[in-house]
Design a protein around this motif. Structure first.
Motif, PDB file in Angstrom:
ATOM      1  N   GLY A   1       0.368 -41.880  42.040  1.00  0.00           N
ATOM      2  CA  GLY A   1       0.408 -40.738  41.145  1.00  0.00           C
ATOM      3  C   GLY A   1       1.818 -40.310  40.812  1.00  0.00           C
ATOM      4  N   GLU A   2       2.683 -40.266  41.827  1.00  0.00           N
ATOM      5  CA  GLU A   2       4.079 -39.896  41.585  1.00  0.00           C
ATOM      6  C   GLU A   2       4.772 -40.928  40.697  1.00  0.00           C
ATOM      7  OE1 GLU A   2       3.105 -38.291  45.764  1.00  0.00           O
ATOM      8  OE2 GLU A   2       2.547 -39.964  44.471  1.00  0.00           O
ATOM      9  N   ARG A   3       4.504 -42.215  40.990  1.00  0.00           N
ATOM     10  CA  ARG A   3       5.142 -43.280  40.227  1.00  0.00           C
ATOM     11  C   ARG A   3       4.733 -43.224  38.754  1.00  0.00           C
ATOM     12  NH1 ARG A   3       3.356 -46.991  43.229  1.00  0.00           N
ATOM     13  NH2 ARG A   3       4.974 -46.804  44.795  1.00  0.00           N
ATOM     14  N   ALA A   4       3.450 -43.022  38.494  1.00  0.00           N
ATOM     15  CA  ALA A   4       2.978 -42.948  37.113  1.00  0.00           C
ATOM     16  C   ALA A   4       3.552 -41.730  36.395  1.00  0.00           C
ATOM     17  CB  ALA A   4       1.453 -42.896  37.090  1.00  0.00           C
ATOM     18  N   ALA A   5       3.679 -40.604  37.110  1.00  0.00           N
ATOM     19  CA  ALA A   5       4.202 -39.391  36.480  1.00  0.00           C
ATOM     20  C   ALA A   5       5.670 -39.548  36.112  1.00  0.00           C
ATOM     21  CB  ALA A   5       4.013 -38.199  37.414  1.00  0.00           C
ATOM     22  N   VAL A   6       6.472 -40.129  37.000  1.00  0.00           N
ATOM     23  CA  VAL A   6       7.897 -40.310  36.708  1.00  0.00           C
ATOM     24  C   VAL A   6       8.082 -41.323  35.582  1.00  0.00           C
ATOM     25  CG1 VAL A   6      10.099 -41.076  37.651  1.00  0.00           C
ATOM     26  CG2 VAL A   6       8.597 -39.636  39.020  1.00  0.00           C
ATOM     27  N   ALA A   7       7.323 -42.407  35.600  1.00  0.00           N
ATOM     28  CA  ALA A   7       7.416 -43.379  34.502  1.00  0.00           C
ATOM     29  C   ALA A   7       7.030 -42.746  33.182  1.00  0.00           C
ATOM     30  CB  ALA A   7       6.511 -44.576  34.801  1.00  0.00           C
ATOM     31  N   GLY A   8       6.051 -41.844  33.206  1.00  0.00           N
ATOM     32  CA  GLY A   8       5.655 -41.160  31.982  1.00  0.00           C
ATOM     33  C   GLY A   8       6.770 -40.334  31.374  1.00  0.00           C
ATOM     34  N   VAL A   9       7.675 -39.817  32.202  1.00  0.00           N
ATOM     35  CA  VAL A   9       8.817 -39.064  31.680  1.00  0.00           C
ATOM     36  C   VAL A   9       9.728 -39.979  30.865  1.00  0.00           C
ATOM     37  CG1 VAL A   9      10.886 -37.770  32.302  1.00  0.00           C
ATOM     38  CG2 VAL A   9       8.748 -37.358  33.523  1.00  0.00           C
ATOM     39  N   TYR A  10      10.029 -41.158  31.396  1.00  0.00           N
ATOM     40  CA  TYR A  10      10.902 -42.081  30.662  1.00  0.00           C
ATOM     41  C   TYR A  10      10.245 -42.561  29.367  1.00  0.00           C
ATOM     42  CZ  TYR A  10      14.057 -42.160  34.646  1.00  0.00           C
ATOM     43  OH  TYR A  10      14.945 -41.794  35.628  1.00  0.00           O
ATOM     44  N   ASP A  11       8.933 -42.792  29.413  1.00  0.00           N
ATOM     45  CA  ASP A  11       8.236 -43.153  28.176  1.00  0.00           C
ATOM     46  C   ASP A  11       8.315 -42.026  27.154  1.00  0.00           C
ATOM     47  OD1 ASP A  11       7.423 -45.729  28.847  1.00  0.00           O
ATOM     48  OD2 ASP A  11       5.590 -45.039  29.827  1.00  0.00           O
ATOM     49  N   ALA A  12       8.192 -40.781  27.614  1.00  0.00           N
ATOM     50  CA  ALA A  12       8.256 -39.639  26.699  1.00  0.00           C
ATOM     51  C   ALA A  12       9.651 -39.479  26.120  1.00  0.00           C
ATOM     52  CB  ALA A  12       7.826 -38.365  27.428  1.00  0.00           C
ATOM     53  N   VAL A  13      10.682 -39.771  26.903  1.00  0.00           N
ATOM     54  CA  VAL A  13      12.057 -39.739  26.382  1.00  0.00           C
ATOM     55  C   VAL A  13      12.213 -40.779  25.276  1.00  0.00           C
ATOM     56  CG1 VAL A  13      14.470 -40.221  26.933  1.00  0.00           C
ATOM     57  CG2 VAL A  13      13.094 -38.818  28.477  1.00  0.00           C
ATOM     58  N   ALA A  14      11.707 -41.987  25.520  1.00  0.00           N
ATOM     59  CA  ALA A  14      11.800 -43.035  24.502  1.00  0.00           C
ATOM     60  C   ALA A  14      11.038 -42.644  23.241  1.00  0.00           C
ATOM     61  CB  ALA A  14      11.257 -44.353  25.061  1.00  0.00           C
ATOM     62  N   ALA A  15       9.870 -42.049  23.390  1.00  0.00           N
ATOM     63  CA  ALA A  15       9.091 -41.637  22.222  1.00  0.00           C
ATOM     64  C   ALA A  15       9.810 -40.554  21.430  1.00  0.00           C
ATOM     65  CB  ALA A  15       7.713 -41.134  22.674  1.00  0.00           C
ATOM     66  N   LEU A  16      10.483 -39.634  22.112  1.00  0.00           N
ATOM     67  CA  LEU A  16      11.230 -38.596  21.401  1.00  0.00           C
ATOM     68  C   LEU A  16      12.415 -39.186  20.651  1.00  0.00           C
ATOM     69  CD1 LEU A  16      11.830 -35.674  20.692  1.00  0.00           C
ATOM     70  CD2 LEU A  16      12.968 -35.413  22.910  1.00  0.00           C
ATOM     71  N   LEU A  17      13.100 -40.162  21.249  1.00  0.00           N
ATOM     72  CA  LEU A  17      14.219 -40.809  20.552  1.00  0.00           C
ATOM     73  C   LEU A  17      13.718 -41.547  19.315  1.00  0.00           C
ATOM     74  CD1 LEU A  17      16.155 -42.194  23.648  1.00  0.00           C
ATOM     75  CD2 LEU A  17      16.871 -40.326  22.145  1.00  0.00           C
ATOM     76  N   ASP A  18      12.574 -42.190  19.411  1.00  0.00           N
ATOM     77  CA  ASP A  18      12.008 -42.869  18.236  1.00  0.00           C
ATOM     78  C   ASP A  18      11.669 -41.877  17.126  1.00  0.00           C
ATOM     79  OD1 ASP A  18      12.158 -45.442  19.217  1.00  0.00           O
ATOM     80  OD2 ASP A  18      10.157 -45.398  20.108  1.00  0.00           O
ATOM     81  N   ALA A  19      11.260 -40.655  17.510  1.00  0.00           N
ATOM     82  CA  ALA A  19      10.823 -39.675  16.519  1.00  0.00           C
ATOM     83  C   ALA A  19      11.965 -38.842  15.955  1.00  0.00           C
ATOM     84  CB  ALA A  19       9.783 -38.745  17.142  1.00  0.00           C
ATOM     85  N   ALA A  20      13.180 -39.005  16.454  1.00  0.00           N
ATOM     86  CA  ALA A  20      14.305 -38.210  15.965  1.00  0.00           C
ATOM     87  C   ALA A  20      14.477 -38.412  14.463  1.00  0.00           C
ATOM     88  CB  ALA A  20      15.582 -38.600  16.697  1.00  0.00           C
ATOM     89  N   GLY A  21      14.623 -37.306  13.738  1.00  0.00           N
ATOM     90  CA  GLY A  21      14.795 -37.368  12.294  1.00  0.00           C
ATOM     91  C   GLY A  21      13.494 -37.479  11.525  1.00  0.00           C
ATOM     92  N   THR A  22      12.347 -37.380  12.211  1.00  0.00           N
ATOM     93  CA  THR A  22      11.036 -37.447  11.557  1.00  0.00           C
ATOM     94  C   THR A  22      10.272 -36.158  11.809  1.00  0.00           C
ATOM     95  OG1 THR A  22       9.766 -38.359  13.415  1.00  0.00           O
ATOM     96  CG2 THR A  22      11.036 -39.924  12.076  1.00  0.00           C
ATOM     97  N   GLY A  23       9.124 -36.046  11.159  1.00  0.00           N
ATOM     98  CA  GLY A  23       8.296 -34.861  11.349  1.00  0.00           C
ATOM     99  C   GLY A  23       7.549 -34.831  12.674  1.00  0.00           C
ATOM    100  N   HIS A  24       7.650 -35.912  13.462  1.00  0.00           N
ATOM    101  CA  HIS A  24       6.956 -35.971  14.746  1.00  0.00           C
ATOM    102  C   HIS A  24       7.815 -35.501  15.909  1.00  0.00           C
ATOM    103  CE1 HIS A  24       3.753 -38.209  12.781  1.00  0.00           C
ATOM    104  NE2 HIS A  24       4.634 -39.090  12.344  1.00  0.00           N
TER     105      HIS A  24
END
Length: 623
Positions: free
Chosen positions: A188-211
């Motif tokens: 559970g801890e491992r999945a939660a921490v990995a989810g943070v890095y995935d969310a960081v990557a998703a935010l970088l992809d969305a920079a400059g867009t409406g998402h």
């Protein structure tokens, strides 16, 4: 080419009742549910202690409702604290039911409802504990059991403790087939921490867009989940194993990455896709328990990109070293808890819960002692049902009433059909096993959860030797729905919408503390990240409270109108503060855009707080 005219929009209170959560099937929780209430009941039947088995099965069912996705360590608090509260409620209800008359019992349970309702404002765990203490007190006072009170309490603790033991001991499906070096206890801890890095990557992809705004909110949710996952027993100031130390280091390394990604999204400019590759590789490394390997470096052409590059280098070192800074968790002082309980939110919660719970007890007692109703043995169903309906933090009142009524009717009809053909008691025990397995899936929608719980409860009643009670269950539920709808909409003393205002006030205070720290030019980045986490977390809690309030009937929803605008302004303030922090680290000064944005947000908050009458601190000036 003609355009299709959009259909009519459903009112928020109805749309919320039809909305269900989505996600993969939690097979681990399904297995635990199947192994909890049913086997306990079967063991009690074999031992000739059916009544205690029913109590243990009820406790396991309530614990199963609190068995949500997350880490094993966090589940100790999430399941264990409500279970202890439920045992205390069972003890209090049993004593009161055995020694007090109808009037005195009603008064005692009403006072207990006031106290438990006020405590619900503290947070999710406190709310779960308050729910179980009220439900268990009603069961203890009304369920006709031959066993002494202390045995009921032990049976309740045994049922909840059994599910908690399953939660801690059973491996996650598929975990034993992966690399043996990965300790399945930390999935559970491992999945939660990995989810943070995935969310960081998703935010970088969305920079400059409406998402970008939605992705930043998703990053906040991922950080909240990881923070909770790492906050269980023994994951405190000093971690107790190499796996825990590594996970703590990986979580700490994600904080500067999240800060840099938020600052980049704030600029509104697109960035090269290469920038998101590093966080994605870090997420894969967390899941695999492996080293990061080479990380692609983003261009260092702007303060945000330079901060991202520095954060990636820091993460690579932290992953290899496996030692992070001290884990910061949310700590509530006794004073802050008392202020919450005694504040506007606590008073409103307490009044609503206490009044509905007390009214349900009074009506149930009056009907139970009437001559034409004297043979009824389940008067405790009425107040227990009212608890699940009225809790303000569990969902909009009218939505829960509609779902509870529909789910109870469906569950009662399904049970009546099954009870006519199933052998007793073996068939009923098998039905309890099936219902226990379905609870983790059914929690995605309150009507589905109600239907499954109804089947389970009616099966327990019949196993205990009582006749089929589907009609009585439907009648008790519909009466509880009517009581909650009427009492829940009565005028209350003081200002309505206190829960929303309290959440907004907490978010405003946290945003103010974060901004003041950044503008002071402090180089204590650990404190800054702690303040940043608290600012975004309290904002997420305020957003959740606002969404629930907006889905109430108009008579209640109007008391929180305009709250979403204040929350949106505070979110922009937190994003701007993050951008200021990153820019100050890089250049030591703010740009005119930063100063102008902060001034505009300060003026906007001043205007909106007066309109909704929310106490927000004066923001410091930047310059």
């Amino acid at each position: 080419m003609s355009r299709r005219t959009p259909g009519p929009t459903l009112p928020p209170w109805l749309a919320h009742a039809l909305r269900a959560q989505r996600g993969p099937v939690p097979w681990s929780a399904v297995a635990r549910g199947a192994l909890s209430a049913g086997p306990l009941l079967a063991a009690a039947l074999a031992a000739g202690r059916v009544s205690l088995g029913v109590v243990a099965a009820v406790a396991a069912m309530l614990a199963g409702i609190n068995d949500r996705p997350g880490s094993r360590r966090a589940s100790v608090q999430r399941i264990g604290v409500p279970a202890l509260a439920g045992a205390a409620g069972m003890c209090a209800g049993t004593y009161a039911g055995d020694h007090l008359g109808a009037v005195a019992l009603t008064v005692v349970l009403t006072v207990l409802g006031l106290l438990a309702g006020s405590l619900s404002a503290v947070g999710p765990v406190a709310s779960g504990a308050a729910t179980q203490v009220l439900v268990a007190s009603a069961i203890g006072a009304g369920m006709p059991l031959p066993d002494p009170g202390w045995q009921r309490v032990l049976a309740f603790l045994a049922g909840a403790g059994w599910l908690l033991a399953l939660r801690l001991a059973l491996p996650t499906p598929g975990s034993l087939t992966r690399d043996f070096r990965l300790d399945f206890r930390f999935d559970g801890e491992r999945a939660a921490v990995a989810g943070v890095y995935d969310a960081v990557a998703a935010l970088l992809d969305a920079a400059g867009t409406g998402h970008a705004v939605a992705r930043r909110a998703a990053l906040t949710a991922a950080l909240d989940q990881a923070q909770d996952a790492l906050a269980g027993p023994r994951l405190r100031r000093y971690a107790s194993s190499a796996a825990e130390r590594r996970l703590r280091a990986q979580y700490a390394a994600a904080l500067p990455l999240a800060e840099a990604a938020t600052a980049l999204a704030w600029t509104g400019e697109a960035i090269p896709r290469r920038a998101a590759e590093g966080p994605r590789r870090l997420a894969a490394a967390v899941r695999a328990g492996a080293h990061t390997g080479p990380l692609p470096a983003p261009a260092r052409s702007a303060p945000g990109l330079r901060a991202l590059d520095d954060a990636l280098l820091h993460a690579a070192v932290a992953f290899d070293r496996g030692r992070g800074d001290d884990l910061h968790t949310r700590r509530r002082s006794p004073g802050s808890v008392a202020r919450t309980v005694l504040g506007a939110a606590g008073r409103e919660y307490g009044l609503r819960v206490g009044l509905c719970f007390g009214t349900a007890v009074a009506v149930a007692q009056a009907l139970h002692h009437a001559q034409w109703y004297g043979t009824h043995r389940h008067w405790y169903w009425l107040p227990a049902t009212a608890v699940f309906l009225v809790k303000p933090d569990l969902g909009p009142l009218v939505s829960r009433v509609l779902c509870r009524a529909a789910g109870t009717v469906l569950g009662a009809l399904v049970f009546a059909a099954l009870a006519a053909v199933l052998p007793r008691p073996d068939g009923l025990v098998a039905l309890v096993v099936l219902a226990g397995a379905l609870i983790p899936v059914a929690t995605r929608h309150f009507a589905a959860q109600t239907a499954v719980v109804t089947v389970l409860v009616l099966a327990l009643v019949m196993v205990g030797g009582e006749p089929q009670a589907s009609a009585g269950r439907i009648g008790e539920t519909l009466l509880a729905c009517a009581i909650v709808l009427v009492v829940g909409h009565l005028p209350m003393p003081g200002q309505r919408g206190g829960g929303v205002r309290a959440r907004l006030t907490a978010a405003g205070d946290a945003a103010h503390a974060y901004l003041a720290h950044v503008l002071a030019g402090s180089e204590d980045r650990a404190t800054r990240w702690t303040l940043r986490r608290e600012a975004y977390r309290t904002l997420a809690e305020a957003r959740a409270a606002i969404a629930l309030a907006a889905a109430e009937l108009p008579a209640l929803a109007r008391h929180s109108e305009g709250a979403d605008e204040i929350a949106a302004t505070l979110e922009r303030l937190a994003d701007t503060t993050t951008a200021c922090a990153v820019h100050l680290d890089d250049t030591g000064r703010l740009t005119p855009r930063h100063v102008e944005q902060l001034a505009a947000l300060r003026a906007e908050l001043t205007e909106r707080r007066e309109r909704l009458d929310v106490r927000l601190p004066e923001l410091p000036l930047a310059g």
